[in-house]
Motif scaffolding. Structure first.
Motif, mmCIF file in Angstrom:
data_model
loop_
_atom_site.group_PDB
_atom_site.id
_atom_site.type_symbol
_atom_site.label_atom_id
_atom_site.label_comp_id
_atom_site.label_asym_id
_atom_site.label_seq_id
_atom_site.Cartn_x
_atom_site.Cartn_y
_atom_site.Cartn_z
ATOM 1 N N ALA A 110 -19.242 -24.807 -3.445
ATOM 2 C CA ALA A 110 -19.787 -23.487 -3.118
ATOM 3 C C ALA A 110 -21.194 -23.376 -3.702
ATOM 4 N N ILE A 111 -21.912 -22.358 -3.258
ATOM 5 C CA ILE A 111 -23.297 -22.155 -3.696
ATOM 6 C C ILE A 111 -23.391 -20.836 -4.461
ATOM 7 N N LEU A 112 -23.982 -20.899 -5.637
ATOM 8 C CA LEU A 112 -24.267 -19.698 -6.418
ATOM 9 C C LEU A 112 -25.783 -19.561 -6.520
ATOM 10 N N ALA A 113 -26.295 -18.405 -6.114
ATOM 11 C CA ALA A 113 -27.749 -18.201 -6.108
ATOM 12 C C ALA A 113 -28.050 -16.733 -6.360
ATOM 13 N N PRO A 114 -29.231 -16.437 -6.909
ATOM 14 C CA PRO A 114 -29.610 -15.033 -7.138
ATOM 15 C C PRO A 114 -29.902 -14.320 -5.827
ATOM 16 N N ILE A 115 -29.592 -13.051 -5.783
ATOM 17 C CA ILE A 115 -29.890 -12.235 -4.597
ATOM 18 C C ILE A 115 -31.362 -11.836 -4.658
ATOM 19 N N HIS A 267 -24.028 -32.318 -15.726
ATOM 20 C CA HIS A 267 -22.740 -32.883 -16.123
ATOM 21 C C HIS A 267 -21.620 -31.851 -16.177
ATOM 22 N N SER A 268 -21.988 -30.572 -16.115
ATOM 23 C CA SER A 268 -20.961 -29.523 -16.158
ATOM 24 C C SER A 268 -21.478 -28.282 -15.453
ATOM 25 N N VAL A 269 -20.554 -27.420 -15.067
ATOM 26 C CA VAL A 269 -20.951 -26.184 -14.402
ATOM 27 C C VAL A 269 -21.710 -25.279 -15.371
ATOM 28 N N SER A 270 -21.373 -25.358 -16.662
ATOM 29 C CA SER A 270 -22.065 -24.536 -17.665
ATOM 30 C C SER A 270 -23.527 -24.944 -17.782
ATOM 31 N N GLU A 271 -23.781 -26.242 -17.732
ATOM 32 C CA GLU A 271 -25.162 -26.728 -17.805
ATOM 33 C C GLU A 271 -25.956 -26.248 -16.587
ATOM 34 N N LEU A 276 -29.730 -22.157 -13.963
ATOM 35 C CA LEU A 276 -29.925 -21.099 -12.968
ATOM 36 C C LEU A 276 -30.382 -19.811 -13.643
ATOM 37 N N LEU A 277 -29.769 -19.467 -14.768
ATOM 38 C CA LEU A 277 -30.154 -18.253 -15.495
ATOM 39 C C LEU A 277 -31.583 -18.338 -16.005
ATOM 40 N N ASN A 278 -31.981 -19.538 -16.440
ATOM 41 C CA ASN A 278 -33.328 -19.734 -16.977
ATOM 42 C C ASN A 278 -34.354 -20.022 -15.890
ATOM 43 N N LYS A 279 -33.922 -19.927 -14.613
ATOM 44 C CA LYS A 279 -34.794 -20.108 -13.444
ATOM 45 C C LYS A 279 -35.437 -21.493 -13.385
ATOM 46 N N LYS A 280 -34.720 -22.479 -13.927
ATOM 47 C CA LYS A 280 -35.176 -23.861 -13.799
ATOM 48 C C LYS A 280 -34.770 -24.444 -12.452
ATOM 49 N N VAL A 281 -33.777 -23.822 -11.819
ATOM 50 C CA VAL A 281 -33.365 -24.203 -10.469
ATOM 51 C C VAL A 281 -33.215 -22.937 -9.636
ATOM 52 N N ASP A 282 -33.228 -23.108 -8.324
ATOM 53 C CA ASP A 282 -33.115 -21.959 -7.420
ATOM 54 C C ASP A 282 -31.674 -21.663 -7.028
ATOM 55 N N ALA A 283 -30.788 -22.648 -7.180
ATOM 56 C CA ALA A 283 -29.391 -22.454 -6.794
ATOM 57 C C ALA A 283 -28.531 -23.470 -7.538
ATOM 58 N N LEU A 284 -27.246 -23.196 -7.554
ATOM 59 C CA LEU A 284 -26.273 -24.087 -8.186
ATOM 60 C C LEU A 284 -25.164 -24.377 -7.192
ATOM 61 N N ILE A 285 -24.937 -25.651 -6.930
ATOM 62 C CA ILE A 285 -23.820 -26.081 -6.085
ATOM 63 C C ILE A 285 -22.809 -26.774 -6.983
ATOM 64 N N TYR A 286 -21.572 -26.280 -6.941
ATOM 65 C CA TYR A 286 -20.532 -26.880 -7.779
ATOM 66 C C TYR A 286 -19.171 -26.575 -7.163
ATOM 67 N N ASP A 287 -18.128 -27.109 -7.786
ATOM 68 C CA ASP A 287 -16.788 -26.852 -7.282
ATOM 69 C C ASP A 287 -16.501 -25.355 -7.275
ATOM 70 N N GLN A 288 -15.784 -24.923 -6.281
ATOM 71 C CA GLN A 288 -15.577 -23.493 -6.041
ATOM 72 C C GLN A 288 -14.929 -22.779 -7.226
ATOM 73 N N ILE A 289 -13.878 -23.347 -7.799
ATOM 74 C CA ILE A 289 -13.131 -22.649 -8.849
ATOM 75 C C ILE A 289 -13.977 -22.412 -10.103
ATOM 76 N N SER A 306 -21.448 -18.165 -2.247
ATOM 77 C CA SER A 306 -21.219 -18.454 -0.830
ATOM 78 C C SER A 306 -20.342 -19.688 -0.696
ATOM 79 N N MET A 307 -19.203 -19.527 -0.015
ATOM 80 C CA MET A 307 -18.319 -20.647 0.266
ATOM 81 C C MET A 307 -18.543 -21.092 1.705
ATOM 82 N N LYS A 308 -19.167 -22.229 1.893
ATOM 83 C CA LYS A 308 -19.551 -22.712 3.223
ATOM 84 C C LYS A 308 -18.848 -24.018 3.601
#
Length: 353
Positions: A110-115, A267-271, A276-289, A306-308
């Protein structure tokens, strides 16, 4: 005396046999929240699943944590542990080195991104797009041609109605073409001659087709352009020119690269979430759960998940090749799936936030 010695010998043999027969299962674990909670206790989705399995099989076990999936797989391959539990994706490369259990959970990326809200210019920009302007100019050109033809065949004969000047006559013809196409029919102009009626009659038929085509084309252009101007990332197609945190998984990295995005392995969803919070990337793709779990911790007005169905993922436990424990665990996993116990465990952990 000999009877006492024989009795002690038999008692020691029984005790010794009981001790050697009871095996302690060495359980390794690794992974991200909420599958593995990294705190003082062994908690998380995989621990709840494993405890259900161990209870039914009456197993005794010890836990050992590994910093990464790669280290856990290496330890399992070298028989340092009997089973490795965690959200470990089943794939061909890993299956060549170790043995996987029956998949205990199926998920996807899934994709996590700021609105990102659209500005006023973003909303009105479609009106100034090339396609929209070409459509309007094309329609005006056709109307001008019809107006000119009508002036040629009839407008010059009735200068008192259509004007004694060239441009006035064509302008009146264009006006007649417009009211004819829109079926307004004000009645201020009407063809009188057979040639004029032929031109306007043909235009009535042609305009029905053209008007529908132009309106549909313009509406589609406005719709598509508006979607394209939406800066919020909700699909793979929105990743062009974007930096994206992704798991160190070649298929996902290739998919991001194929749309001209820049994948950054984590290496992890937390990383990835911290980036993403520090705006070093524009989006995060990782396992849905894991993403759903993190998303619950954040204000939903700021981010969108977004689950695509980007990439199916199948989680399994890992055993050394030719493990005697694997088949027993497989049967227990199937039973837990049939009873929907695993699904209930997963939903319970997600809802805790």
């Amino acid at each position: 005396m000999s009877r006492i010695i024989l009795f002690i010998f038999l008692l020691c043999s029984i005790v010794s046999f009981g001790q050697t027969d009871e095996k302690i299962i060495r359980v390794g674990y690794t992974g991200s929240t909420p599958f593995v909670m990294h705190d003082q206790k062994e908690e998380g989705i995989v621990f709840d699943i494993w405890k259900e399995i161990a209870y039914d099989l009456q197993l005794k076990y010890t836990f050992k944590e590994f910093p990464s999936t790669e280290e856990g797989i290496a330890a399992t391959k070298n028989n340092e542990v009997d089973i490795l539990i965690g959200p470990t994706t089943i794939n061909k490369e890993r299956a060549e080195e170790v043995s996987f259990s029956q998949p205990y959970y199926n998920t996807e990326m899934a994709i996590l991104a700021p609105i990102i809200e659209q500005t006023f210019w973003d909303k009105v920009r479609p009106i100034f797009s090339k396609t929209f302007l070409y459509g309007v100019l094309g329609l005006l050109l056709v109307l001008s041609v019809v107006g000119f033809l009508f002036w040629i065949v009839e407008g010059r004969k009735y200068k008192e109605d259509y004007g004694d000047k060239f441009y006035k006559g064509i302008g009146s013809g264009v006006w007649l073409a417009i009211v004819t196409m829109t079926t307004v029919g004000y009645g201020d102009y009407a063809p009188r001659t057979p040639a004029g009626r032929f031109v306007m009659g043909a235009w009535m038929i042609i305009s029905l087709i053209l008007a529908t085509s132009f309106v549909a084309g313009i509406a589609t252009t406005l719709s598509l352009t508006t979607v394209q101007q939406d800066k919020t990332i909700t699909s793979i197609q929105h990743l062009e020119g974007k930096k994206v945190a992704v798991p160190n998984y070649k298929k996902i990295m290739d998919r991001v690269s194929n749309v001209d995005g820049t994948p950054i392995a984590v290496h992890s969803v937390s990383e990835g979430y911290e980036m993403l919070l520090n705006k070093k990337v524009d989006a995060l793709i990782y396992d849905q759960i894991p993403l759903e779990y993190i998303f619950q911790l954040k204000d939903k007005d700021e981010y969108i998940l977004s689950m695509k169905k980007i990439e199916p993922q199948y989680y399994g436990f890992i055993f050394p090749i030719e493990s005697d424990l694997k088949r027993k665990v497989d049967l227990e996993i199937i039973k837990l799936q049939e009873n929907k116990e695993i699904e209930n465990i997963v939903q319970d952990w997600i809802s805790r936030n």
